[in-house]
Design a protein around this motif. Sequence first.
Motif, PDB file in Angstrom:
ATOM      1  N   UNK A  50       0.831  -1.197   0.000  1.00 12.41           N
ATOM      2  CA  UNK A  50       0.000   0.000   0.000  1.00 12.41           C
ATOM      3  C   UNK A  50       0.869   1.253   0.000  1.00 12.41           C
ATOM      4  N   UNK A  51       0.768   2.023  -1.034  1.00 17.57           N
ATOM      5  CA  UNK A  51       1.398   3.342  -1.099  1.00 17.57           C
ATOM      6  C   UNK A  51       0.412   4.278  -1.788  1.00 17.57           C
ATOM      7  N   UNK A  52       0.638   5.566  -1.621  1.00 16.39           N
ATOM      8  CA  UNK A  52      -0.284   6.533  -2.225  1.00 16.39           C
ATOM      9  C   UNK A  52      -0.175   6.542  -3.745  1.00 16.39           C
ATOM     10  N   UNK A  53       0.911   5.939  -4.269  1.00 15.62           N
ATOM     11  CA  UNK A  53       1.114   5.929  -5.717  1.00 15.62           C
ATOM     12  C   UNK A  53       0.536   4.680  -6.372  1.00 15.62           C
ATOM     13  N   UNK A  54       0.094   3.708  -5.579  1.00 19.28           N
ATOM     14  CA  UNK A  54      -0.445   2.475  -6.136  1.00 19.28           C
ATOM     15  C   UNK A  54      -1.816   2.738  -6.759  1.00 19.28           C
ATOM     16  N   UNK A  55      -1.967   2.387  -8.016  1.00 16.24           N
ATOM     17  CA  UNK A  55      -3.240   2.582  -8.707  1.00 16.24           C
ATOM     18  C   UNK A  55      -3.332   1.578  -9.846  1.00 16.24           C
ATOM     19  N   UNK A  56      -4.517   1.455 -10.422  1.00 12.73           N
ATOM     20  CA  UNK A  56      -4.697   0.547 -11.547  1.00 12.73           C
ATOM     21  C   UNK A  56      -3.817   0.955 -12.731  1.00 12.73           C
ATOM     22  N   UNK A  57      -3.771   2.254 -13.006  1.00  9.15           N
ATOM     23  CA  UNK A  57      -2.999   2.741 -14.147  1.00  9.15           C
ATOM     24  C   UNK A  57      -1.504   2.493 -13.941  1.00  9.15           C
ATOM     25  N   UNK A  58      -1.030   2.734 -12.723  1.00  8.34           N
ATOM     26  CA  UNK A  58       0.391   2.511 -12.418  1.00  8.34           C
ATOM     27  C   UNK A  58       0.740   1.036 -12.535  1.00  8.34           C
ATOM     28  N   UNK A  59      -0.123   0.182 -12.007  1.00 10.82           N
ATOM     29  CA  UNK A  59       0.099  -1.261 -12.072  1.00 10.82           C
ATOM     30  C   UNK A  59       0.130  -1.750 -13.516  1.00 10.82           C
ATOM     31  N   UNK A  60      -0.788  -1.230 -14.320  1.00  6.53           N
ATOM     32  CA  UNK A  60      -0.846  -1.609 -15.734  1.00  6.53           C
ATOM     33  C   UNK A  60       0.426  -1.194 -16.467  1.00  6.53           C
ATOM     34  N   UNK A  61       0.871   0.036 -16.217  1.00 11.02           N
ATOM     35  CA  UNK A  61       2.009   0.591 -16.943  1.00 11.02           C
ATOM     36  C   UNK A  61       3.328  -0.012 -16.502  1.00 11.02           C
TER      37      UNK A  61
END
Length: 211
Positions: A90-101
């Motif tokens: 868990x970090x504030x930068x974790x997101x679906x878009x970040x994970x995908x990229x």
Amino acid sequence: MTNLMKKNIKLVNILVIMGLVLAFAQNFAANYTTNRTRTLEFLDPHHVVIIQTYSKITRHRKKLQHILRYTNNDQLFEAINHTEPDYMPYTKHASNATYQKKILNQAKHYHYQVQGGKLILTWHSKKAKLKTLPIVMYHQSRLTLNGEVQTKMKQNTITQPIIKARKGKNAASLQFMTPIWFKVLLVISILGWIALIVYGIFVKQRKISLR
């Protein structure tokens, strides 16, 4: 609206009823459209239906059926990609878009293999350079790069390891190291169950002998 109709004013009552009819009609139209679309998708023998946003899946139903029925390897994970970062630290930068990229889109450049409790990545690098691996690190994770355990390495905002790849073939293995305290608690738990079973047998035998 109930309070308005309690006033028993004819014009107000008509307006309230018209408002309710319009609201229900709009909801009915939306539900009808959605249900019709889903029904047509399910009836199409060539279309794979998935009712959510964050997945990438092959649209060839026959291919997916063959994988599910007749294979027992990694083909399913190639045909389906779940793009929600469920298991990312868990970090504030974790997101679906970040994970995908940063994870899914980069995975195609590596060969993945699981051996025992290790995830092994192999790839070929044209030159020695810094590289961000498409994996994430936890506090109990241990990364080995080309046979050497990495104790000092940089990580990006979503805890991906940044390593220095050598020219040619590279291999990295990721392993989760079980904490010592967990092993201690496991032993205590097992001993506790054994003691409880022995005590139960002792109590039962004692009751039998007293009869």
